[in-house]
Design a protein around this motif. Structure first.
Motif, PDB file in Angstrom:
ATOM      1  N   CYS A 250      52.043 -13.315 -13.192  1.00 20.44           N
ATOM      2  CA  CYS A 250      52.179 -12.065 -12.624  1.00 20.44           C
ATOM      3  C   CYS A 250      52.538 -11.743 -11.310  1.00 20.44           C
ATOM      4  O   CYS A 250      53.296 -10.637 -10.685  1.00 20.44           O
ATOM      5  CB  CYS A 250      51.038 -11.255 -12.927  1.00 20.44           C
ATOM      6  N   ARG A 262      48.313 -14.576 -16.257  1.00 17.43           N
ATOM      7  CA  ARG A 262      47.582 -13.800 -17.342  1.00 17.43           C
ATOM      8  C   ARG A 262      47.657 -14.706 -18.627  1.00 17.43           C
ATOM      9  O   ARG A 262      48.866 -15.121 -19.080  1.00 17.43           O
ATOM     10  CB  ARG A 262      48.355 -12.551 -17.579  1.00 17.43           C
ATOM     11  N   ARG A 263      46.395 -15.253 -19.131  1.00 18.60           N
ATOM     12  CA  ARG A 263      46.707 -15.906 -20.488  1.00 18.60           C
ATOM     13  C   ARG A 263      45.490 -15.352 -21.325  1.00 18.60           C
ATOM     14  O   ARG A 263      44.869 -14.509 -20.942  1.00 18.60           O
ATOM     15  CB  ARG A 263      46.420 -17.446 -20.071  1.00 18.60           C
ATOM     16  N   ARG A 269      41.684 -11.903 -22.738  1.00 20.90           N
ATOM     17  CA  ARG A 269      42.645 -12.342 -21.611  1.00 20.90           C
ATOM     18  C   ARG A 269      42.005 -12.624 -20.386  1.00 20.90           C
ATOM     19  O   ARG A 269      40.872 -12.178 -20.090  1.00 20.90           O
ATOM     20  CB  ARG A 269      43.487 -10.972 -21.289  1.00 20.90           C
ATOM     21  N   GLU A 270      42.603 -13.374 -19.525  1.00 25.47           N
ATOM     22  CA  GLU A 270      42.106 -13.931 -18.498  1.00 25.47           C
ATOM     23  C   GLU A 270      43.082 -14.152 -17.404  1.00 25.47           C
ATOM     24  O   GLU A 270      44.159 -14.388 -17.405  1.00 25.47           O
ATOM     25  CB  GLU A 270      41.488 -15.651 -18.503  1.00 25.47           C
ATOM     26  N   ALA A 271      42.627 -13.830 -16.029  1.00 28.74           N
ATOM     27  CA  ALA A 271      43.597 -14.011 -15.038  1.00 28.74           C
ATOM     28  C   ALA A 271      43.097 -15.367 -14.319  1.00 28.74           C
ATOM     29  O   ALA A 271      41.923 -15.468 -13.933  1.00 28.74           O
ATOM     30  CB  ALA A 271      43.089 -12.844 -13.876  1.00 28.74           C
ATOM     31  N   VAL A 287      40.180 -10.366 -17.744  1.00 28.11           N
ATOM     32  CA  VAL A 287      41.066  -9.001 -17.502  1.00 28.11           C
ATOM     33  C   VAL A 287      41.249  -8.326 -18.792  1.00 28.11           C
ATOM     34  O   VAL A 287      41.032  -8.893 -19.990  1.00 28.11           O
ATOM     35  CB  VAL A 287      42.362  -9.471 -16.844  1.00 28.11           C
ATOM     36  N   PRO A 292      50.745  -5.928 -19.046  1.00 33.17           N
ATOM     37  CA  PRO A 292      50.400  -7.540 -18.749  1.00 33.17           C
ATOM     38  C   PRO A 292      50.534  -7.617 -17.157  1.00 33.17           C
ATOM     39  O   PRO A 292      50.013  -8.935 -16.668  1.00 33.17           O
ATOM     40  CB  PRO A 292      51.447  -8.163 -19.488  1.00 33.17           C
ATOM     41  N   ILE A 294      48.775  -7.442 -14.281  1.00 33.86           N
ATOM     42  CA  ILE A 294      47.551  -7.426 -14.108  1.00 33.86           C
ATOM     43  C   ILE A 294      47.092  -7.208 -12.581  1.00 33.86           C
ATOM     44  O   ILE A 294      46.049  -6.817 -12.274  1.00 33.86           O
ATOM     45  CB  ILE A 294      46.706  -8.385 -14.823  1.00 33.86           C
ATOM     46  N   SER A 308      40.760  -5.142 -14.140  1.00 36.27           N
ATOM     47  CA  SER A 308      40.005  -5.819 -14.979  1.00 36.27           C
ATOM     48  C   SER A 308      39.123  -4.919 -15.621  1.00 36.27           C
ATOM     49  O   SER A 308      38.402  -4.031 -14.713  1.00 36.27           O
ATOM     50  CB  SER A 308      39.372  -6.998 -14.121  1.00 36.27           C
TER      51      SER A 308
END
Length: 705
Positions: A250, A262-263, A269-271, A287, A292, A294, A308
């Motif tokens: 991102c 971002r995954r 989802r996580e940052a 997040v 997407p 973020i 988030s």
């Protein structure tokens, strides 16, 4: 704190300009590689577009997804005036625009490089799910595929480096285990063995967080690379994950040392902040789903601005103070609103101000905020709130000098692009259709009214009700309940040509947000997990009962339809409540979770398992939730619609439902749209779908002669 299950980073040969190289000589050791990441993309030159612009086929066309050049004087955007979403560009304050890619492949994302030399975009060959990333010069020359050119591969956009010399892309490659999903109930036999034979690999989703990786969906996973469009250096591998559900870069810090990634699957989802020089993850935080893009780093990379919903119901703007190693030293809420989620966050490279788009029960409230003030209360400001001419903002493109471009949509027009100057006064761009030309001629669009109803367990549901023109408000009408996809999508007050078609046939439309929808808080989104999906199916029946109790809907002329997850929910409603609806239209819906998981894309399966259930561990639950398990209960005629290139929900999901309905004597037919995937993007196919759906519902909901 760093995640212990992320992989170390590995570099390909060379390092693009603007990206920090590894410390010491020799880079990372070859004996510690990623286990089988997707191969580095190989750019492919394409013919440039210098021909005549295609004719305007749609007077009521839409323009969306703006991206401005560094000066803010020119804008690249997506427009369907020629009948398919294509890449166009033109002056911000002029009327003359030109197509930059005349191919018939729909374009889905656009990003102008910070140095102004390239425009990157994602397109979908054949309208399918396997997308590719291209770049082109602003004059339409030197077009090339940067990623996704290999057969069977797929790629999508990430961010540019701050100097514009490299573009982040995510690459996915198909699993060698995946075979064609053909025929009812088909599941490749090798899938059963693979699901138990393949264990978790380092860096894959850990069992305690995401459940075990789906072995039968194993592939090279997803990998993110930095690619130099000028080909001065080879691609650089930033991050890879086997069995990944999603992955996107991102933002990159100005010196290229840190990357924001971002995954994770839907709902989880996580940052991640990656230190590309040291090869480790320095920060991770949950997040929100949705857009997407973020967050962004400040110009000095000592602050991370993040959208988030960690430990809260609605997404907020978080400020994370980072130390010189990229680790968090302070986390605080910079901006939040009660009962409203932060939908979009956009920060220019200089990081002095931001644009925030808040979701207020479906409508957008926009504000700009100053990020340079360091107030003791942790808040940001001052804030400015422009008045928008339409209800919903779908994309924001800030301009470095001040002001922004915004894609707006509303209940009475198709999408268009407005420029908001430094005083935040909106003005429609000259190449966006006028409001009076932005809907098909013949009848004015209907403005919906918000409607609330209570489910049988007391949960309050929301939605929008559209009353057909010239209908007597005192008499119950034939009514269609339309169910959106996701299920985490949200029904919003934007002009929908399908609703316009149904209303013109004298059919009312109610578009609800059943449990699992976004916009109503995180608990509402999670309310359909596991066995909660049975309650989501009942929500549809409860909405119908509420419409009847209000006197809006005729109980003998109720229809139900939906797309994607809404298509699944349509099928489920028809077999769980067989005497309630007189007809249904299921679009790209799942009819059997076992065959869906066997046939969908690997990364989609990973994400879907977090939402619907694991195909092995939750086999019995998924079987009981599958419409095919109750097909003997089907009574209402059903039309199934599917794109021929849909690899998200394969067309056989519709085929097996229609076949089973016919075998039981229930009227059913299937419409397959050529050169379309999970989304219907071509004007002629969208028109065919709308008319076929309206014909079907009008036929079966009309009063008996």
């Amino acid at each position: 704190m760093p995640l212990d299950h992320t992989k170390p980073l590995r570099r390909a040969h060379g390092t693009p300009r603007g990206v920090a190289g590894p410390p010491g000589a020799g880079g990372f050791p070859a004996e510690d590689p990623l286990p089988g990441p997707a191969p580095a993309p190989a750019p492919v030159r394409m013919p440039g577009h210098r021909g005549v612009d295609p004719p305007t086929l749609l007077a009521a066309h839409g323009c969306w997804y703006p991206s401005a050049d560094p000066t803010g004087e020119h804008v690249a955007f997506i427009c369907d005036r020629a009948g398919v979403p294509q890449l166009w560009s033109g002056p911000a304050r002029g009327t003359e625009v030109h197509v930059l890619d005349g191919d018939p492949d729909p374009v889905t994302e656009v990003s102008w490089s910070p140095d102004g030399r390239w425009i990157a975009y994602t397109s979908a060959p054949g309208g399918g799910e396997h997308t590719r990333v291209l770049v082109v010069r602003p004059d339409g020359t030197e077009r090339q595929v940067l990623a996704g050119a290999e057969p069977g591969s797929s790629a999508h956009l990430g961010c540019w480096t701050r100097d514009g010399t490299a573009l982040a892309v995510t690459v996915a490659h198909p699993s060698p285990l995946r075979s064609e999903h053909a025929g009812p109930g088909h599941r490749p036999p090798e899938a059963e063995a693979a699901s138990t034979a393949v264990g978790r690999t380092p860096g894959a989703a850990s069992p305690e967080r995401d459940g075990p990786a789906l072995g039968w969906a194993r592939s090279g996973g997803l990998a993110t690379y930095l690619v130099d469009p000028d080909a001065a250096t080879a691609p650089v591998l930033l991050f890879g994950e086997e069995g990944a559900a999603s992955l996107r870069v991102c933002d990159m810090s100005a010196d290229g040392r840190f990357a924001l990634v971002r995954r994770g699957p839907r709902g989880r989802r996580e940052a991640l902040v990656l230190d590309t020089a040291a090869g480790r993850t320095t920060f991770a935080l949950h997040v929100a789903d949705g857009d997407p893009w973020i967050g962004r780093f400040s110009a000095d990379a000592r602050t991370l601005w993040l959208r988030s919903d960690a430990e809260r119901e609605f997404a907020t703007l978080l400020r994370i103070r980072l130390n010189e190693e990229g680790r968090s030293r302070e986390l605080s809420v910079a901006a939040e609103r009660e009962q409203s989620a932060l939908d979009l966050l956009s920060v220019p490279d200089h990081g002095r101000w931001a644009v925030l788009a808040w979701n207020a029960h479906g409508a957008t409230e926009l504000e700009t905020v100053d990020l340079t003030l360091d107030r003791t209360d942790g808040d940001i400001g001052p804030r400015h709130h422009p008045v928008l001419p339409h209800e919903v903002v779908t994309r924001i493109a800030p301009v470095e000098r001040g002001g922004l471009f915004a894609a707006l949509s509303g209940s009475r027009r198709r999408p268009g692009i407005w420029e908001l100057d430094e005083a935040l006064v909106p003005a429609r761009t000259g190449w966006s259709a006028r409001d009076e030309d932005a809907v098909p001629p013949g009848r004015p669009p209907v403005r919906p009214v918000p409607l609330r109803c209570e489910a049988r367990d007391g949960l309050v549901l929301g939605g929008w009700y559209y009353r057909a023109p010239e209908r007597d408000p005192g008499r119950p009408s034939p009514c269609v309940i339309h169910l959106h996809g996701g299920p985490e999508e949200q029904e919003r007050p934007v002009f929908n040509p399908l609703y316009h078609e149904l209303l013109g046939r004298g059919l009312d439309v109610f578009a609800p947000d059943v449990r699992g929808s976004s916009g109503w808080g995180r608990s509402f989104v999670d309310a359909d997990l596991g066995a909660g999906r049975f309650a989501a199916i009942d929500d549809v029946a409860d909405c119908a009962a509420h419409l009847v109790s209000l006197g809006y809907a005729d109980p003998l002329r109720l229809g139900v339809m939906g797309r994607s997850y809404g298509g699944y929910l349509t099928m489920a409603s028809l077999v769980w409540h067989p005497d309630l609806f007189r007809a249904g239209v299921a679009v790209c819906g799942m009819s059997d979770f076992a065959t869906f998981f066997a046939g969908t894309e690997p990364w989609i399966a990973q994400s879907a398992s977090a939402k619907y259930g694991h195909p092995q561990h939750d086999r019995e639950l998924l079987r009981s939730l599958s419409p095919m398990s109750r097909i003997d209960q089907l009574r209402a005629p059903v039309l199934a619609v599917h794109g021929e290139h849909d690899t998200n929900v394969p067309p056989t999901e519709s085929e097996q439902f229609v076949r089973a309905a016919r075998d039981r004597g229930v009227p059913a037919r299937q419409l397959t749209l050529r050169n379309e995937g999970h989304e219907f993007l071509r004007a002629d196919n969208r028109r065919l779908y709308r008319r076929a759906a309206a014909d079907w519902l009008e036929q079966h909901l009309s009063p008996a002669p």
